[in-house]
Structures are given as structure tokens and as C-alpha cells.
Design an enzyme around this catalytic site. Structure first.
Site, mmCIF file in Angstrom:
data_model
loop_
_atom_site.group_PDB
_atom_site.id
_atom_site.type_symbol
_atom_site.label_atom_id
_atom_site.label_comp_id
_atom_site.label_asym_id
_atom_site.label_seq_id
_atom_site.Cartn_x
_atom_site.Cartn_y
_atom_site.Cartn_z
ATOM 1 N N GLY A 28 63.512 77.552 83.237
ATOM 2 C CA GLY A 28 64.232 78.828 83.163
ATOM 3 C C GLY A 28 65.685 78.670 83.578
ATOM 4 O O GLY A 28 66.151 77.560 83.864
ATOM 5 N N PHE A 29 66.367 79.799 83.614
ATOM 6 C CA PHE A 29 67.796 79.805 83.962
ATOM 7 C C PHE A 29 68.012 79.228 85.363
ATOM 8 O O PHE A 29 68.636 78.179 85.534
ATOM 9 C CB PHE A 29 68.307 81.246 83.831
ATOM 10 C CG PHE A 29 69.617 81.531 84.484
ATOM 11 C CD1 PHE A 29 70.716 80.710 84.268
ATOM 12 C CD2 PHE A 29 69.767 82.643 85.313
ATOM 13 C CE1 PHE A 29 71.939 80.986 84.871
ATOM 14 C CE2 PHE A 29 70.984 82.925 85.914
ATOM 15 C CZ PHE A 29 72.059 82.096 85.693
ATOM 16 N N THR A 66 59.910 82.682 78.745
ATOM 17 C CA THR A 66 61.331 83.049 78.698
ATOM 18 C C THR A 66 62.213 81.821 78.968
ATOM 19 O O THR A 66 63.399 81.841 78.645
ATOM 20 C CB THR A 66 61.687 84.165 79.715
ATOM 21 O OG1 THR A 66 61.325 83.730 81.027
ATOM 22 C CG2 THR A 66 60.980 85.463 79.395
ATOM 23 N N ASP A 111 50.869 77.686 82.025
ATOM 24 C CA ASP A 111 51.022 79.034 82.547
ATOM 25 C C ASP A 111 50.410 79.063 83.945
ATOM 26 O O ASP A 111 49.184 78.993 84.088
ATOM 27 C CB ASP A 111 50.303 80.016 81.611
ATOM 28 C CG ASP A 111 50.417 81.454 82.089
ATOM 29 O OD1 ASP A 111 50.897 81.680 83.214
ATOM 30 O OD2 ASP A 111 50.012 82.348 81.323
ATOM 31 N N LEU A 114 59.243 79.707 91.108
ATOM 32 C CA LEU A 114 60.361 80.464 90.535
ATOM 33 C C LEU A 114 59.979 81.151 89.230
ATOM 34 O O LEU A 114 60.781 81.873 88.648
ATOM 35 C CB LEU A 114 61.543 79.511 90.270
ATOM 36 C CG LEU A 114 62.565 79.313 91.395
ATOM 37 C CD1 LEU A 114 61.927 78.749 92.651
ATOM 38 C CD2 LEU A 114 63.690 78.396 90.945
ATOM 39 N N ASN A 143 48.007 80.982 92.898
ATOM 40 C CA ASN A 143 47.702 79.628 92.411
ATOM 41 C C ASN A 143 48.666 78.588 92.983
ATOM 42 O O ASN A 143 48.265 77.472 93.328
ATOM 43 C CB ASN A 143 47.753 79.585 90.875
ATOM 44 C CG ASN A 143 46.569 80.321 90.262
ATOM 45 O OD1 ASN A 143 45.516 80.463 90.895
ATOM 46 N ND2 ASN A 143 46.737 80.798 89.037
ATOM 47 N N TYR A 196 57.950 94.388 87.858
ATOM 48 C CA TYR A 196 58.715 93.296 88.490
ATOM 49 C C TYR A 196 58.805 93.502 90.000
ATOM 50 O O TYR A 196 58.472 92.621 90.785
ATOM 51 C CB TYR A 196 60.102 93.244 87.859
ATOM 52 C CG TYR A 196 60.950 92.071 88.281
ATOM 53 C CD1 TYR A 196 60.572 90.770 87.983
ATOM 54 C CD2 TYR A 196 62.155 92.262 88.956
ATOM 55 C CE1 TYR A 196 61.373 89.682 88.358
ATOM 56 C CE2 TYR A 196 62.955 91.190 89.325
ATOM 57 C CZ TYR A 196 62.563 89.908 89.024
ATOM 58 O OH TYR A 196 63.360 88.844 89.389
ATOM 59 N N LYS A 217 56.888 91.156 92.847
ATOM 60 C CA LYS A 217 57.642 90.371 93.835
ATOM 61 C C LYS A 217 57.312 90.834 95.257
ATOM 62 O O LYS A 217 57.253 90.020 96.176
ATOM 63 C CB LYS A 217 59.144 90.477 93.562
ATOM 64 C CG LYS A 217 59.580 89.789 92.274
ATOM 65 C CD LYS A 217 59.462 88.264 92.364
ATOM 66 C CE LYS A 217 60.154 87.564 91.207
ATOM 67 N NZ LYS A 217 60.009 86.096 91.254
ATOM 68 N N THR A 273 72.461 87.182 89.365
ATOM 69 C CA THR A 273 73.064 85.859 89.197
ATOM 70 C C THR A 273 73.321 85.614 87.717
ATOM 71 O O THR A 273 72.556 86.073 86.866
ATOM 72 C CB THR A 273 72.134 84.793 89.807
ATOM 73 O OG1 THR A 273 72.000 85.066 91.209
ATOM 74 C CG2 THR A 273 72.692 83.388 89.642
#
Ligand code: UDP
Length: 320
Positions: free
Chosen positions: A14-15, A39, A60, A77, A103, A149, A153, A179
Site C-alpha cells: 500500500g501507500f 487497494t 488476505d 498496516l 490474526n 473505518y 480502528k 498523509t
């Protein structure tokens, strides 16, 4: 923790994850990068693939995670992170924050590894305390659109602390504020990429609401330096990682127009539901316990991001 370590990074394509992989590989750590590419993108780690000390596993983590051999640190992350993507992938986002967190915690327990979970400023919801210190409990809509989301979190933080208290798991929790930087997908849907892509194409910049809502934008290099400093530190408990310089979306639009030299106009569109009105990290704790603070201000970060996005758009145009 002493480098070199063997580190499992979920969301490593990811990013943010791919930049963390870069930093750890560069300092000599061995990295096992796990990503289901929902993503994330293989291009983000193409330059690392095949290098000694770097392995990519397409998996996954919500379905399970097994890694052979010793592991010193597990960094979780993985998650969709832009509002349009976590709305599109609401169930997957809840799964990776809950099942994925459990997990990855199990893997850390099995290996006797340190556990790091990436949380978010979204746990503060639409904050009534400004700027937000880690001690603020937040103002969150548990059934609203963004709850997939926010609550994922918040659960991730809760289960991480429960394993710390009840099973002695050695844990670190970051709270990342907005970010931006190279490797954000041009169609990611977040404001910085939207404005830059629109400005480069000469299309109107889509300002949601009246544009007076604020965010505080952190350049990716500063962010990953903060995340790794936290992973290396002795500090248990959430730490805000972000840049406290706060801008309205109108100010951001003006900066993007100035740096790109674009003549694009602004187009006002409806504000999404539950869009936070203000957000600014209080980074006193990060300064004190990590000796960390951001170095790259918005104009400079935009100057570094814009050429990358321009190149990315040109290559997509050549190979659609
Ligand atoms: N936003 C905007 N135009 C866009 C995309 C987003 O004005 O094209 C606004 C959005 O409503 C929010 C802010 O920019 O107030 C930051 O949105 P983003 O999706 O980047 O991240 P968020 O902080 O909301 O998770």
C-alpha cells in the site's frame, strides 16, 4: 529493538506500507510483505521484488496468516484508507480491522514478536477538542457511513490493548493523521490526489462543502519515519503521528494551484456525511517519547508529489 530484524508488514504494497518496507529494507531488516492488493499495488514494491531480504506474500490477512521462521516485529498496516474506498469496501474494512488485527496478533504471540498496529486520527471522529491529544476519547458516530473505518480502528486499538494487558503482548499503536505523497493512487479519492490530478488536467478542483473544514497534512517520508521510530521505541499506547500545520480545503486548493501553475477553477460539491470539520494532531507526545517531528512542509511536499503523480498519469495514459 535492534535492527536487523525480521519484520512482517501487512498492507506492505500500500501507500504507507510500501514506504515502510523501503525504510526497513534500506537499513538492513528482512521484510515479509503481505498484501491482498485490494487497494495496494504491486508497482509500489516492484523495485524491492527479488531483492535479498524482501519477500512478497499475496494474502488476505482477514482470512488468516502463517509465516514460516522467526519474526521479531509484526506491523499491521493493511486497510483501505481513503473514504471512497472504505465506503466501497465497508465489510472488508471492518474485517481487516477486526479479524485481520486478531490474526496478526496471533502471529505475533506465536513468534514472541513485538506487535505494531496502525490506527488513525479517525478514532477522534469529528473532534470537539482541538488540537487532538492522545488522551481525547473522540466524538464518533458508531453507525454512520465512516463507522466501518473508525470503529474497525477503534476495535483494533481495543483488542491490541487487551492482548497487552491480559497476555503480555508487547504492543505499539500509531494514530496517523492525513498523509500524502508519491505512491498514492491518482484515483484514490482523497483530497490531495484529487486536487493535484484535477489541477494537472485543467479540470475544476472539487471542493466539498464550503471548503472551510480543516486537515493537517503530513508528507509521507515524515510519516513513515515516525511510524518506524514508534515501532523501535519503548512506548506502549497510542501516539499521534502527523504534521500539526492545519489548512482549510480552500487553502489547500490555492497551494495546489500555485505549485502546479494551473488555472483550474473551484467547483463546490456537497459535503460527505460525517465529514470532520477540523483535525490537527497534538504531537507533544511524539516529540517527547520519540524525539520525532515532521520536517517537510506542505508546499515542499506538494512539489515532491506533483511530478510523481504527473508521471503516473502519463504512464496510465500510455497503458490504460
Ligand atoms: N475533500 C474535498 N474534495 C475532494 C476530496 C475531499 O474537498 O475532492 C475534502 C473532504 O470533504 C474532507 C477533506 O477534503 O473534508 C479531506 O478528505 P480526505 O478524503 O482526503 O480525507 P479524510 O480526512 O476525510 O479522511
Amino acid at each position: 529493538m535492534m535492527s536487523p530484524m525480521r519484520v512482517v508488514i501487512t498492507g506492505g504494497a500500500g501507500f504507507l506500507g510500501s514506504h515502510v518496507c523501503d525504510l526497513l529494507v534500506a537499513r538492513g531488516d528482512e521484510v515479509v510483505c503481505v498484501d491482498n492488493l485490494c487497494t495496494g499495488r504491486q508497482e509500489n514494491i516492484a523495485h524491492l521484488t527479488g531483492r535479498p531480504g524482501f519477500t512478497f506474500v499475496a494474502q488476505d490477512v482477514s482470512r488468516g496468516l502463517e509465516v514460516a521462521g522467526p519474526v521479531d516485529l509484526v506491523m499491521h498496516l493493511a486497510s483501505p484508507a481513503s473514504p471512497p474506498e472504505y465506503l466501497r469496501l465497508a465489510i472488508e474494512t471492518l474485517e481487516v480491522g477486526s479479524l485481520g488485527t486478531m490474526n496478526t496478533i496471533r502471529l505475533a504471540l506465536e513468534k514472541g514478536a513485538r506487535y505494531f498496529v496502525a490506527s488513525t486520527s479517525e478514532v477522534y471522529g469529528d473532534p470537539l477538542v482541538h488540537p487532538q491529544p492522545e488522551t481525547y476519547w473522540g466524538h464518533v458516530n458508531s453507525t454512520g457511513l465512516r463507522s466501518c473505518y473508525d470503529e474497525a480502528k477503534r476495535f483494533a486499538e481495543a483488542v491490541t490493548m487487551a492482548y497487552h494487558r491480559q497476555r503480555g503482548l508487547d504492543v505499539r499503536i500509531s494514530r496517523t493523521f492525513n498523509t500524502y505523497g508519491p505512491r498514492m493512487r491518482p484515483d484514490d479519492g482523497r483530497v490531495v490526489t484529487n486536487f493535484i490530478v484535477q489541477a494537472l488536467a485543467g479540470r475544476p478542483l472539487t471542493v466539498y462543502g464550503d471548503g472551510t473544514q480543516t486537515r493537517s497534512f503530513c508528507y509521507v517520508d515524515d510519516q513513515v519515519r515516525g511510524l518506524v521510530a514508534l515501532a523501535d521505541s519503548d512506548y506502549v499506547g497510542p501516539v499521534n503521528i502527523g504534521n500539526p500545520n492545519e489548512f482549510t480545503m480552500l487553502e489547500l486548493a490555492q497551494q495546489v494551484l500555485a505549485v502546479t501553475g494551473s488555472a483550474s477553477e473551484l467547483r463546490f460539491e456537497p459535503l460527505p456525511a460525517d465529514d470532520p470539520t477540523q483535525r490537527q494532531p497534538d504531537i507533544t507526545l511524539a516529540r517527547d517519547v520519540l524525539g520525532w517531528e515532521p520536517r517537510v512542509e506542505l508546499a515542499e511536499g506538494l512539489e515532491r508529489t506533483i511530478p510523481w503523480l504527473a508521471k503516473e498519469l502519463a504512464s496510465t495514459a500510455r497503458h490504460p
